[in-house]
Design an enzyme around this catalytic site. Structure first.
Site, PDB file in Angstrom:
ATOM      1  N   SER A   1     -39.386  73.598 -19.045  1.00 11.02           N
ATOM      2  CA  SER A   1     -39.932  74.777 -19.717  1.00 11.02           C
ATOM      3  C   SER A   1     -41.412  74.598 -20.041  1.00 11.02           C
ATOM      4  CB  SER A   1     -39.107  75.095 -20.967  1.00 11.02           C
ATOM      5  OG  SER A   1     -39.451  76.338 -21.505  1.00 11.02           O
TER       6      SER A   1
ATOM      7  N   ASP B   1     -41.819  78.242 -17.071  1.00  7.04           N
ATOM      8  CA  ASP B   1     -40.592  78.702 -16.403  1.00  7.04           C
ATOM      9  C   ASP B   1     -40.291  80.164 -16.699  1.00  7.04           C
ATOM     10  OD1 ASP B   1     -39.793  78.238 -19.073  1.00  7.04           O
ATOM     11  OD2 ASP B   1     -37.747  77.745 -18.470  1.00  7.04           O
TER      12      ASP B   1
ATOM     13  N   ASP C   1     -39.508  81.952 -19.250  1.00  7.70           N
ATOM     14  CA  ASP C   1     -38.483  82.488 -20.145  1.00  7.70           C
ATOM     15  C   ASP C   1     -39.072  82.914 -21.485  1.00  7.70           C
ATOM     16  OD1 ASP C   1     -38.909  79.934 -21.156  1.00  7.70           O
ATOM     17  OD2 ASP C   1     -36.781  79.426 -21.326  1.00  7.70           O
TER      18      ASP C   1
END
Length: 569
Positions: free
Chosen positions: A144, A301, A303
């Site tokens: 992440s 990533d 998100d």
């Protein structure tokens, strides 16, 4: 070394062992070996995450193969003679593709049907694929927003394993312990069977289907001349964000070119996390030069979604966390949560569909007030989308760490791409009225009170200091914060309001200021989440609200100073 599967990792260990006898670096080499072999990298509800290097306490092929074998054994016990379906995705970090292939090879050898994503991609697309393809499990290889040296391994369960509201969400207890128990039984990575082939590499249709799901969120409103600056911080979200915005009708989009393409070294940022000071400075500078109205940033990533706006009043705020000299500032995650939460609540209320707004315990209490005002339910969960996304009847969920779920039907996780589209659409509708996102925040304050939030965090090299810091807080909590007595001290380890026990302490003062202190679940940090609440007249003018914000931020700064002192930070 004998148990490893990767020649480069074995060579790394041989090198390290050889250095232990060096008069100059021997002591450091011994300490490094001791740390690398202090145990197996812990598998929990966040999966695996750590620095990449050889040794069981690092991220490497041997550890990934062992984890995949444990997951395979867990799924085999769940299914008996059935065949579990697993979808595997990966980002563009160093070794991510390698780790994904090893995972596929182990799972296929164990009898699973494996669907491998065709290329590096965003975590939300993998989370979408778990539900869309009715997969029983999903694995995403990503760290992440962690530094370039790290990598990680997220596990999702769905299909026939989890069939309730958490279908397709990241694991929670008891699944983490069950999988960890199977991992502990694996003897050596080199002894784990791995198939040479047999998995299916998905085609572009999975990406097409994901974007079709995002397109289902389009509001159909005419698009104004909204110029948006974007950055993916060298991650995998650049192309996906550009496409999502273009398909939503936003054509005046200016990316930060230096950060647009995936680069696992993240050369322009110290930490590729939009929350970190300086991380989106290039985007803010470009927005100033390009005369943009909005900045949207994803983490590597994709998100998470960060939003920045031009705030003429920002220079007057006290305790401001990040700003350019021209007045651009990144909205706090709670502010974006209020904006999207209000928007989602309006749609749900107008549609008569009901439902629940959910946020983590460390997020603003404003979302509960928004839900009540619109006749919706509200749920408070433990920190992390593994908890938020499995809320029954979820309409919208968020956490203050820039995570938003605007489409729980398709993605049971935070999704920085669909959230970006939702933010752009809201900004567009407000622009048609001659208003901005800041005006909408004023609307929310008039309706629900002014909620101003901020953080104090400290990074620790010695993890034992995290435990001692939390112990000291429990033993001697502060009695006063910014002049207001601390009326309540609640230990989250004992459970709170029906929530499972977790490591954390809640302080509540007489003037309704709330401080929650907890260790981070993904980084070696102690984090303090602070919320100051001020009543606001429903007819308050913009100037009155500005003055109230200045006062609230001043109070926030004083609480931050007091909590630093109390924790010895």
């Amino acid at each position: 070394m004998a148990a490893d599967v990767d020649p480069a990792d074995v060579a790394d260990l041989r090198n390290l062992v050889a250095r232990t006898t060096d008069a100059h670096v021997g002591e450091q080499a011994v300490a490094e070996l001791a740390d690398r072999f202090s145990g197996l990298l812990q598998f929990g509800t966040a999966g695996l995450r750590g620095a990449m290097a050889a040794g069981p306490n690092r991220m490497n092929r041997a550890v990934v193969i062992t984890a995949a074998a444990g997951l395979a054994a867990f799924l085999t016990k769940e299914f008996g003679r059935g065949t579990p379906r697993v979808v595997v995705g990966f980002d563009a970090r160093h070794r991510s593709a390698e780790f994904a292939r090893d995972t596929a090879a182990v799972l296929v050898a164990a009898g699973a049907e494996v669907l491998l994503m065709p290329a590096p991609g965003p975590t939300p697309v993998l989370a979408f694929a778990v539900r869309h393809l009715s997969a029983d499990a999903g694995v995403m290889v990503t760290a992440s927003h962690n530094p370039a040296a790290d990598n990680g391994y997220k596990v999702y369960l769905g299909g026939r394993v989890v069939t309730d509201a958490g279908q397709g969400a990241q694991i929670v207890p008891p699944y983490d312990a069950l999988i960890a128990g199977e991992i502990a039984l694996v003897r050596a990575a080199k002894d784990v069977p791995r198939a040479e082939s047999g998995w299916t590499v998905l085609g572009s249709e999975i990406t097409e289907d994901y974007h079709a799901a995002v397109a289902s969120l389009h509001d159909g409103e005419p698009r104004n001349k909204l110029r948006i600056v974007t950055t993916s911080l060298h991650g995998v979200g650049g192309a996906a964000l550009a496409r999502a915005l273009a398909e939503a009708g936003f054509t005046d989009v200016v990316p930060v070119e230096e950060q647009a393409e995936p680069d696992p070294d993240f050369p322009t940022v110290a930490f590729p996390n939009p929350e970190e000071p300086g991380a989106i400075d290039m985007a803010l500078a470009l927005a100033q030069d390009a005369h943009a109205q909005l900045v949207i940033a994803n983490d590597p990533d994709a998100d998470r979604c960060a939003v920045a706006v031009l705030d003429p009043q920002y220079g007057t705020y006290q305790g401001a966390e990040t700003a350019s000299s021209q007045g651009w500032r990144m909205l706090h995650g709670d502010e974006v949560g209020m904006l999207l939460g209000w928007d989602a609540a309006e749609r749900a209320a107008q549609g008569g569909q009901g439902g629940t707004l959910a946020c983590s315990i460390v997020s603003s209490r404003a979302l509960a007030a928004i839900a009540a005002r619109h006749g919706l339910a509200h749920a408070t969960t433990l920190t992390g989308f593994k908890w938020i996304s499995r809320t029954p009847g979820l309409v919208f969920g968020y956490e203050e760490a820039l995570g938003y779920c605007v489409d729980p039907e398709h993605v049971r996780d935070k999704d920085g791409l669909s959230a970006a589209v939702a933010v752009a659409q809201l900004a567009n509708r407000l622009a048609a009225e001659g208003r901005t996102l800041l005006d909408r925040l004023d609307d929310v304050a008039r309706a629900c009170g002014l909620h101003v939030t901020g953080q104090v965090s400290a990074r620790f090299e010695d993890l034992a200091l995290i435990e001692s810091t939390m112990a000291a807080l429990r033993t001697s909590p502060p009695s006063v914060l910014a002049g207001s007595p601390v009326d309540s001290v609640r230990d989250l380890a004992e459970g709170l309001d029906g929530l499972p026990p977790t490591d954390g302490v809640v302080l509540l003062t007489a003037d309704d200021t709330r401080v929650i202190v907890r260790p981070s679940g993904t980084e070696p940090k102690v984090k303090c989440y602070i919320e100051v609440v001020s009543p606001v007249d429903p007819d308050a003018s913009a100037n009155t609200l500005s003055a109230a914000r200045v006062a609230a931020r001043d109070r926030l700064a004083r609480v931050q100073a007091d909590i630093r002192t109390a924790l010895g930070l």
